[in-house]
Design an enzyme around this catalytic site. Structure first.
Site, PDB file in Angstrom:
ATOM      1  N   GLY A  96     -33.434  -3.467  -9.415  1.00 21.51           N
ATOM      2  CA  GLY A  96     -34.704  -2.794  -9.624  1.00 21.51           C
ATOM      3  C   GLY A  96     -34.737  -1.425  -8.990  1.00 21.51           C
ATOM      4  O   GLY A  96     -33.762  -0.959  -8.385  1.00 21.51           O
ATOM      5  N   SER A 108     -35.127 -18.334 -19.907  1.00 21.40           N
ATOM      6  CA  SER A 108     -34.251 -17.637 -20.846  1.00 21.40           C
ATOM      7  C   SER A 108     -33.891 -18.541 -22.010  1.00 21.40           C
ATOM      8  O   SER A 108     -33.760 -19.762 -21.857  1.00 21.40           O
ATOM      9  CB  SER A 108     -32.969 -17.203 -20.132  1.00 21.40           C
ATOM     10  N   TYR A 144     -25.427 -18.847 -15.741  1.00 23.90           N
ATOM     11  CA  TYR A 144     -26.750 -18.237 -15.846  1.00 23.90           C
ATOM     12  C   TYR A 144     -27.706 -19.145 -16.612  1.00 23.90           C
ATOM     13  O   TYR A 144     -28.814 -19.445 -16.151  1.00 23.90           O
ATOM     14  CB  TYR A 144     -26.648 -16.874 -16.539  1.00 23.90           C
ATOM     15  N   LYS A 165     -31.083 -21.222 -15.125  1.00 22.87           N
ATOM     16  CA  LYS A 165     -32.446 -21.115 -15.642  1.00 22.87           C
ATOM     17  C   LYS A 165     -33.001 -22.486 -16.000  1.00 22.87           C
ATOM     18  O   LYS A 165     -34.193 -22.771 -15.770  1.00 22.87           O
ATOM     19  CB  LYS A 165     -32.482 -20.176 -16.848  1.00 22.87           C
TER      20      LYS A 165
END
Length: 320
Positions: free
Chosen positions: A36, A117, A141, A145
């Site tokens: 970020g 996701s 990943y 999730k």
């Protein structure tokens, strides 16, 4: 009362912060700035730089602010890289979520919207994914999730946590020239960077059984996504019923070839993309239905593909 947005300095999170403020709802941001940008957070929004693995930091946030609920967006989001860094992925996406939920429980905060996701589906055997499509993630990943969704579910049973998880594929566009996607792994930034550098963008395979031979996917505008995150938070805040999961999908999708043609038109930079071999495991078409989210979360595709590309290109040019 305010809502905590984890990852609120990131591409998606910063748009969610602004969507809350447009509704007159106060927000607090926690972000470690691993991907970020501090400048994405409005100057008058309380911002805590730190990791969700730091339970003491979360205790401080919950002690210093009256938090109604959490929109949990922070996480390690690179599916391909997660294969090489599984332990890091699980730490950032599973352990951090468990620490967050423990801190919420201790502070008596019982509402959360989880940014999940569509990677939880893996390669589905249907070309229109619904919330009932079997989950079969194919990367750490995607697995992380899905485990995050399970953690919310189990806390719901154990302590009455009110929750919902939002699943989606490819997020593009920009709601402001001040906010842009800076991920080196996402399609739009890769294409724009290639054009700015004088290189030719690349397509992975053009011999799929689709109208133009390129893969078809959901591409949704980040501002539309942000609206539905806030709508979910508002339903939870009002004690209204929500589904445990929602797909934020277009229902029809667009092809990579269509995106390339639109990019050339919007940017005014003519190019014919290079065509490389297919990537292993890439299905021809994956598109999600958004019917449940349209019913409950004010979900709809408010932006055309041209508007998605145009807004993203304007944000990219703002820093060129």
């Amino acid at each position: 009362m305010a809502w905590l947005v984890t990852g609120g300095a990131g591409y998606i999170g910063s748009h969610v912060v602004r969507a809350f403020r447009e509704e007159g709802i106060d927000v607090v941001v926690v972000d470690d700035l691993s991907s970020g940008h501090a400048e994405f957070v409005p100057v008058d929004v309380p911002f805590y730089r730190g990791t969700l693995l730091d339970g003491e930091l979360l205790e401080t946030v919950f002690r210093e602010h009256r938090i109604a609920g959490v929109v949990h967006i922070a996480g390690f989001k690179y599916a391909g890289v997660s294969v090489q860094r599984p332990l890091h992925t699980y730490e950032q996406n599973v352990t951090a979520t468990a620490v967050l939920l423990a801190a919420m429980q201790e502070a008596g905060i019982d509402a959360i919207v989880f940014s999940s996701s569509a990677a939880v589906y893996g390669t589905p055997d249907t070309d229109l994914v619904t919330e009932e499509t079997p989950r079969s993630p194919e990367s750490p990943y995607g697995e992380s999730k899905l485990i995050g969704e399970w953690l919310l579910r189990d806390q719901g049973v154990a302590v009455g946590l009110r929750h919902t998880s939002l699943r989606y594929f490819n997020v593009v566009g920009s709601g402001s020239v001040e906010l842009r996607d800076t991920s080196p792994h996402n399609l739009f930034p890769m294409v724009f960077d290639a054009l700015v550098d004088g290189r030719t963008p690349r397509i992975n395979g053009n011999d799929y059984p689709t109208p133009d031979g390129t893969c078809v996917r959901d591409y949704i505008h980040v501002s539309d996504l942000a609206v539905s995150h806030v709508a979910a938070a508002k339903r939870l805040d009002a004690g209204e019923r929500v589904e445990p999961v929602y797909n934020l999908g277009s229902g029809d999708g667009v092809s990579v070839g269509e995106i390339m043609a639109t990019v050339a038109s919007v940017t005014g930079i003519p190019f014919t993309p290079e065509v490389g071999p297919r990537r292993a495991g890439d299905p021809a078409r994956i598109v999600a239905s958004g019917q449940l989210a349209a019913r409950d979360l004010d979900w709809r595709m408010r932006h055309s593909l041209t508007e998605m590309v145009d807004s993203a290109w304007a944000a990219r040019q703002a820093v060129s």
